[in-house]
Design an enzyme around this catalytic site. Structure first.
Site, PDB file in Angstrom:
ATOM      1  N   TYR A  34     -15.471   1.156  10.394  1.00 46.77           N
ATOM      2  CA  TYR A  34     -14.004   1.260  10.307  1.00 46.77           C
ATOM      3  C   TYR A  34     -13.429   1.774  11.628  1.00 46.77           C
ATOM      4  O   TYR A  34     -12.463   1.231  12.156  1.00 46.77           O
ATOM      5  CB  TYR A  34     -13.680   2.210   9.157  1.00 46.77           C
ATOM      6  N   GLY A  47       0.809  -1.225   0.000  1.00 49.62           N
ATOM      7  CA  GLY A  47       0.000   0.000   0.000  1.00 49.62           C
ATOM      8  C   GLY A  47       0.839   1.269   0.000  1.00 49.62           C
ATOM      9  O   GLY A  47       2.068   1.213  -0.153  1.00 49.62           O
ATOM     10  N   HIS A  96      -8.016  10.519  -1.880  1.00 43.74           N
ATOM     11  CA  HIS A  96      -7.973  11.565  -0.850  1.00 43.74           C
ATOM     12  C   HIS A  96      -7.673  12.903  -1.523  1.00 43.74           C
ATOM     13  O   HIS A  96      -7.395  12.954  -2.723  1.00 43.74           O
ATOM     14  CB  HIS A  96      -6.896  11.240   0.186  1.00 43.74           C
TER      15      HIS A  96
END
Ligand code: NDP
Length: 332
Positions: free
Chosen positions: A149, A17, A192
């Site tokens: 989450y 990631g 984002h």
């Protein structure tokens, strides 16, 4: 697998990631033996979900038996934007609960000496006084938009304390602010703010249109460059002794406005067209600063006070350059 040598394995979950690839970059580029480089006796393994689905405890046990890690950096998580979270609270809750449980339980079983897991500033209570500090995580419910989450992430801290209380395990966690850098998710619908604006500016340049920024540009945020974050992870792995989490962030006075972000992107891209602020779009919260006092105090105490964050514009230029070199070649 490593018993024949004296190598100690550091296993990174989520090694493919944004944060995992920055850790790999730092480990491969800093000199061996230097504070943020690989230590001579270390062997680093970066895991992908392709090698092991960490939601499955049996697969997790197999991969841990294969590598016999001495230390673990647990980055793997199901992460997503606002829309994905709002429409799949249960998936975000359960996938993260399962991954965290597998990694911590198997680390306990095979005798991993330290685990550093990752929370996020969005797990803090919705109603809270700023700046955010480490002691405020559990004092009220998280924002409803990503409660699945958030609760799964908060439970990492609860698990860490339970393992430490009952068995003495050194399992801890960190809380990064907004991360950006090479290898980020640049897909317009899920990105984002920084990678999203980089992509939009690129499109505006290509199509000779205005670069449209959503909102007034006035909100302030703390951004951390993924490669700086990677170095701080290494400091936590080697020097940090608490079970409680530590916030990994630039200082409160190093917040930048969305307008400053847009202007830095324009400069890095060499974009010469008009920049427009679409104030019909929501700004979101004006600021939500986090304190890095605990981090700076402890770094000083451990003799690592000389850590310097990469200047925002330099870090942004690295990200833009990565986007230009990789995105159109089929990068994520
Ligand atoms: P990415 O989305 O870039 O990467 C997620 C990683 O998790 C990937 O390596 C992915 O593997 C792995 N993964 C996902 N599902 C599974 C699974 N079922 N089994 C095994 N591995 C899995 O995340 P980031 O690098 O951005 O984030 C790393 C950590 O930092 C996360 O814990 C996140 O919550 C936290 N964080 C991130 C912030 C940010 O701004 N990005 C801010 C604060 C915290 P693969 O790609 O191989 O599928």
């Amino acid at each position: 697998a490593n018993s024949a040598t004296s190598k100690k394995v550091v296993l990174v979950t989520g090694g493919t990631g944004l944060v995992g690839s920055a850790l790999r970059y730092v480990i491969e580029n800093e000199p061996v033996g230097s504070p943020y480089g690989r230590q001579d006796h270390e062997e680093w393994v970066f895991l992908s979900s392709k090698e092991c689905d960490l939601r499955d405890i049996e697969q997790t046990r197999k991969v841990f038996q294969k590598y016999s890690p001495d230390k673990v950096i647990h980055l793997a998580a199901k992460v997503g934007g606002l829309f994905a979270n709002m429409s799949s609270q249960h998936t975000f809750l359960r996938d993260n609960l399962l991954m965290n449980d597998s990694v911590l339980q198997i680390s306990h079983e095979v005798g991993v000496s330290k685990v550093v897991s990752c929370l996020s500033t969005c797990v803090f209570p919705d109603k809270v006084t700023y700046p955010l500090t480490e002691d405020k995580i559990h004092i009220g419910p998280p924002h409803s938009s990503n409660f699945g989450y958030s609760h799964a992430k908060r439970l990492i801290d609860v698990q860490n304390h339970a393992y430490h209380d009952q068995f003495g395990n050194q399992f801890t966690s960190v809380i990064p602010t907004n991360v950006f850098g090479p290898g980020d998710n640049y897909e317009l619908h899920t990105a984002h703010v920084i990678p999203g604006l980089i992509h939009k500016c690129h499109m505006a340049k290509k199509n000779n249109t205005a670069f449209v920024v959503f909102g007034s540009g006035r909100p302030l945020r703390q951004f951390i460059y993924s490669r700086d974050l990677a170095k701080l992870f290494l400091w936590v792995l080697r020097e940090y002794k608490d079970i409680d989490p530590v916030i990994l962030s630039v200082a409160e006075h190093d917040e930048v406005t969305i307008k400053e972000v847009a202007e830095a992107i324009v400069e890095a891209m060499g974009f010469t067209g008009p920049v427009e602020y679409d104030t019909s779009k929501a700004d979101g919260q004006y600021r939500k600063p986090a304190s890095n006092d605990k981090l700076t105090r402890l770094m000083k105490e451990s003799g690592s006070a000389d850590f310097e964050f990469t200047p925002f514009k330099t870090a942004l230029k690295d990200s833009v350059d990565w986007f230009l070199a990789n995105y159109e070649n089929g990068a994520r």
